[in-house]
Each structure stands twice: as C-alpha cells, then as structure tokens.
Design an enzyme around this catalytic site. Structure first.
Site, short mmCIF file in Angstrom:
data_model
loop_
_atom_site.label_atom_id
_atom_site.label_comp_id
_atom_site.label_asym_id
_atom_site.label_seq_id
_atom_site.Cartn_x
_atom_site.Cartn_y
_atom_site.Cartn_z
N ASP A 159 0.84 -1.20 0.00
CA ASP A 159 0.00 0.00 0.00
C ASP A 159 0.88 1.26 0.00
OD1 ASP A 159 -2.39 -1.69 0.47
OD2 ASP A 159 -1.39 -2.05 2.37
N HIS A 187 -4.50 -3.16 6.69
CA HIS A 187 -4.33 -3.47 5.27
C HIS A 187 -5.68 -3.93 4.74
CE1 HIS A 187 -3.03 -5.09 1.49
NE2 HIS A 187 -3.55 -6.26 1.81
P1 NAX Z 1 -2.26 -18.15 -3.34
O1 NAX Z 1 -3.59 -18.75 -3.03
O2 NAX Z 1 -1.74 -18.17 -4.76
O3 NAX Z 1 -1.15 -18.89 -2.47
C1 NAX Z 1 -1.33 -19.15 -1.12
C2 NAX Z 1 -0.57 -20.43 -0.82
O4 NAX Z 1 -0.68 -20.64 0.58
C3 NAX Z 1 -1.16 -21.64 -1.52
O5 NAX Z 1 -0.12 -22.30 -2.24
C4 NAX Z 1 -1.68 -22.48 -0.37
O6 NAX Z 1 -1.54 -23.88 -0.60
C5 NAX Z 1 -0.81 -22.03 0.78
N1 NAX Z 1 -1.36 -22.27 2.11
C6 NAX Z 1 -2.66 -22.24 2.51
N2 NAX Z 1 -2.76 -22.57 3.80
C7 NAX Z 1 -1.51 -22.80 4.24
C8 NAX Z 1 -0.96 -23.19 5.49
N3 NAX Z 1 -1.74 -23.44 6.53
N4 NAX Z 1 0.38 -23.33 5.59
C9 NAX Z 1 1.18 -23.13 4.52
N5 NAX Z 1 0.71 -22.76 3.31
C10 NAX Z 1 -0.61 -22.60 3.17
O7 NAX Z 1 -2.29 -16.68 -2.76
P2 NAX Z 1 -1.26 -15.49 -3.00
O8 NAX Z 1 -1.72 -14.69 -4.17
O9 NAX Z 1 0.12 -16.01 -3.00
O10 NAX Z 1 -1.53 -14.60 -1.71
C11 NAX Z 1 -1.19 -15.05 -0.42
C12 NAX Z 1 -1.82 -14.20 0.65
O11 NAX Z 1 -1.33 -12.87 0.58
C13 NAX Z 1 -3.34 -14.08 0.53
O12 NAX Z 1 -3.89 -14.21 1.83
C14 NAX Z 1 -3.54 -12.67 0.02
O13 NAX Z 1 -4.80 -12.16 0.36
C15 NAX Z 1 -2.42 -11.97 0.72
N6 NAX Z 1 -2.01 -10.66 0.19
C16 NAX Z 1 -1.62 -9.72 1.08
C17 NAX Z 1 -1.12 -8.51 0.70
C18 NAX Z 1 -0.66 -7.50 1.68
O14 NAX Z 1 -0.33 -6.40 1.24
N7 NAX Z 1 -0.60 -7.75 2.99
C19 NAX Z 1 -1.06 -8.14 -0.74
C20 NAX Z 1 -1.06 -9.31 -1.64
C21 NAX Z 1 -1.94 -10.45 -1.25
O15 NAX Z 1 -3.24 -10.20 -1.73
#
Ligand code: NAX
Length: 327
Positions: A159, A187
């Site tokens: 952000d 966020h």
């Molecule tokens: P993806 O769904 O592509 O990847 C997430 C990965 O986490 C998957 O491979 C899944 O298998 C794995 N996962 C789920 N539960 C797990 C656990 N208990 N232990 C280990 N791995 C686990 O999502 P992605 O686009 O990579 O985003 C990841 C996270 O970042 C999401 O929650 C998203 O909302 C968040 N974001 C946060 C941002 C921020 O600024 N704070 C910005 C970007 C993003 O949107």
C-alpha cells in the site's frame, strides 16, 4: 562467508511465493555477501507444486542459496528460523465476508504462532502477508508468548509503495523524490494512505500537487482499491508487486531506513496517535540496527484523525471476531 540466515516462507507454492523465492535466492533480502537457507512450508495438496518450485530453484544455481527444505509441518519449517514470512493463507472464497475469512485463517495463524514459539531462533522476526494480515499477525503473536511482540509485523508496504507511485505520477517526478509517505491502520479498504505528511522533492506534497480534491477523492480511494483494480485487469491478484513489497519490508527492517525518510509497517500498537491498543496498526516507522520506532510528533488534522478512527475500529472488530483463538 557468513553462516546462512534461515528464512521460513509459508505458502511458498502460491502466487506470491513463486514471485518471491527467486529474489530471496538471488540475495535481495540481505545483500550479496549473505547466504540464505530457505525453509518452505505448504499444505499437503500443494507439496508436488512446491517440489517443482524447488527444482527451478536448483536450476537457477544461485550462489547464495545454501539449501532448500520443503515441508508440510510448521514446526519443521520454523526450526531455527531467523525470519518467518507468513504468506500462506486460505483465500477468500465466493461470498465470503471478512469475518468468514478470519474464521478460516485464525486456526492457521494460531498453530503457526505456537510453532514459532516452540522452534524459531532467539532472534526471530516475523512478517505476516496472508490476509486479513493485521489480525492474522495478532493471532500468531498472541500464540507465541515467549517471543517479544515487537518481533511481529504485518505488511502494509505494498500500500505504501502504491501511494508513493501515485504521488510521483501526479507530480511528474521519479518515485525516489517522494518521501515520508504513510499508510495508517489496517491493510484493507479502510487503510488511510496519507499524502499530507509526505514530501515531494523535499516540499510538502499537498503544496506541490495543489489539488485537494485529487488527494481526497482520487488518490486515497485509488490506493485503497488498487488490489481490486489489479485483479480486474490481470484476472489474478497482485503477486510480483506483493513479493517486491515484502522484500522491501525485510530490507528496511534488516538494513534500516534512509535519513529523513520513513516506511509503513503494521506493528503492535500501544495506542500511539490514538490508535486502539493491542492491535497491529500500520504506522510510519524509522528503523536502525534492526529496531523500529514509530515516528513521533506528527500533527494530525481532524480529517487524519477521523480516518485513523475508522480503520482502528475495523481492527477492533476483527480482533473481536478472532477472539476465540486468542489466549
Ligand atoms: P495463493 O492462493 O496463490 O497462495 C497461497 C498459498 O498458501 C497456496 O499455495 C496455499 O496452498 C498455501 N497455504 C494455505 N494454507 C496454508 C498453510 N496453513 N500453511 C502453509 N501454506 C498454506 O495466494 P497469493 O496470491 O500467494 O496470496 C497469499 C496471501 O497474501 C493471501 O492471503 C492474500 O490475500 C495476501 N495478500 C496480502 C497482501 C498485503 O499487502 N498484505 C497483498 C497481496 C496479497 O493479496
């Protein structure tokens, strides 16, 4: 060569994980003299994909990448970890409200907090990215009673970077000329990207921009809704820019902030600037020798205060929704 720094990354086979691991392997976090060990955590259904990512890391022949450990066990992933980048989370499904998202993620971050408490290195530092990031961070921190709360942060750097770029574009200057940008609070859509304390070329940003309507009615909502705009355009959520922001967050925490500037980080709140106590609230911080300090003495206008109040209330509501997993 120094001993490798152990970096644990969760969700390593996901969107952001894929954009991140190669940069970590390249030395982007700690510089060219510092080897790293990657400890990658995934859930069992994603382990095969993770093996593919590890093959590509191997094929990169990165001189600084000491070794790579793949696991679906959080305690193994965090064993001796110096840094924990908690990116993995349950995504928001169709029709899911923020409270449902919290309900799905709270148990994950509770278990990971406990595993960090049990296994991480004494100097562990944690960055939470998985959403709802601020409250997931709170859940992890509260379940890690032996780790000082200051070692937990949630990422608002994306952000922050978005705000910086929008200001630079409007003023027609390179981003490097924009300093002292702050993202306050959560966020989420209630975050407050603050142009009023920012500088452009060393002068107050509002004076340089000279367009109050643009700051309130264009800049603020553009930054708040940028994530959705990227999804709309790309068909997928931000990955490259999120990975880049996470790299920046760690670089700042590890290496410090430049003189005269600050960065935004969600940190444990003791109530500074009237924010609720005991939530993870994004503040302007300066960092020296690996220790952050909230910038003091900024004058907040009634408009600023109202924005901080709104985002603080949302964080209190999220804490309430997560109460069942808070000890
Ligand atoms: P993806 O769904 O592509 O990847 C997430 C990965 O986490 C998957 O491979 C899944 O298998 C794995 N996962 C789920 N539960 C797990 C656990 N208990 N232990 C280990 N791995 C686990 O999502 P992605 O686009 O990579 O985003 C990841 C996270 O970042 C999401 O929650 C998203 O909302 C968040 N974001 C946060 C941002 C921020 O600024 N704070 C910005 C970007 C993003 O949107």
């Amino acid at each position: 060569m120094n001993a490798p720094i152990r970096v644990a990354l969760t969700g390593a086979a996901g969107n952001i994980g894929y954009a991140l691991v190669f940069r970590i392997a390249n030395g982007d976090l700690f510089g060219p003299g510092q080897p790293v060990q990657l400890r990658l955590l995934e859930i069992p259904p994603a382990m095969k994909t993770l093996e593919g990512v590890a093959m590509e890391l191997e094929d990169g022949a990165f001189p600084l990448l000491h070794d790579v450990i793949l696991t679906d066990d959080a305690r193994m992933a965090f064993d001796g970890a110096n840094w924990a980048l908690l990116v993995g989370a349950r995504p928001r499904g169709k029709g899911m409200e923020r409270a449902d998202l919290l309900g799905a993620n709270a148990p994950i971050f509770k278990a990971q907090g406990a595993a960090l408490n049990e296994r991480a290195a004494a100097d562990i530092r944690v960055v939470v990215v998985g959403n709802p990031a601020n409250t997931n961070c709170l859940v992890a921190q509260r379940n890690a009673p032996d780790i000082p709360a200051e070692r937990f942060t949630a990422m608002t750097r994306l952000d922050h970077n978005r705000a910086k770029s929008q200001l630079a574009k409007k003023a027609g200057v390179p981003v490097a000329e924009v300093t002292r940008v702050t993202v306050w609070g959560n966020h989420s859509g209630t975050q407050y990207p603050d142009a009023y304390h920012a500088l452009i070329g060393g002068r107050p940003a509002p004076e340089v921009i000279g367009d109050e309507y643009w700051i309130r009615e264009v800049f603020i909502p553009t930054v708040q809704k940028r994530g959705s705009a990227v999804i709309e355009a790309r068909g997928q959520s931000s990955a490259g820019s999120a990975a880049n922001a996470l790299i920046n967050h760690v670089q700042s925490w590890y290496g410090g902030t430049p003189a005269g500037d600050w960065v935004s980080m969600a940190v444990h709140s003791a109530g500074a600037y009237g924010a609720p106590e005991g939530v993870f609230f994004s503040y302007p911080v300066t960092i020296r020798d690996g220790v952050y300090q909230i910038v003091e003495g900024l004058d907040l206008s009634p408009f600023d205060r109202e924005r901080l109040r709104i985002t603080g209330e949302e964080l209190l509501q999220e804490r309430q929704d997560a109460l069942q997993v808070l000890p």
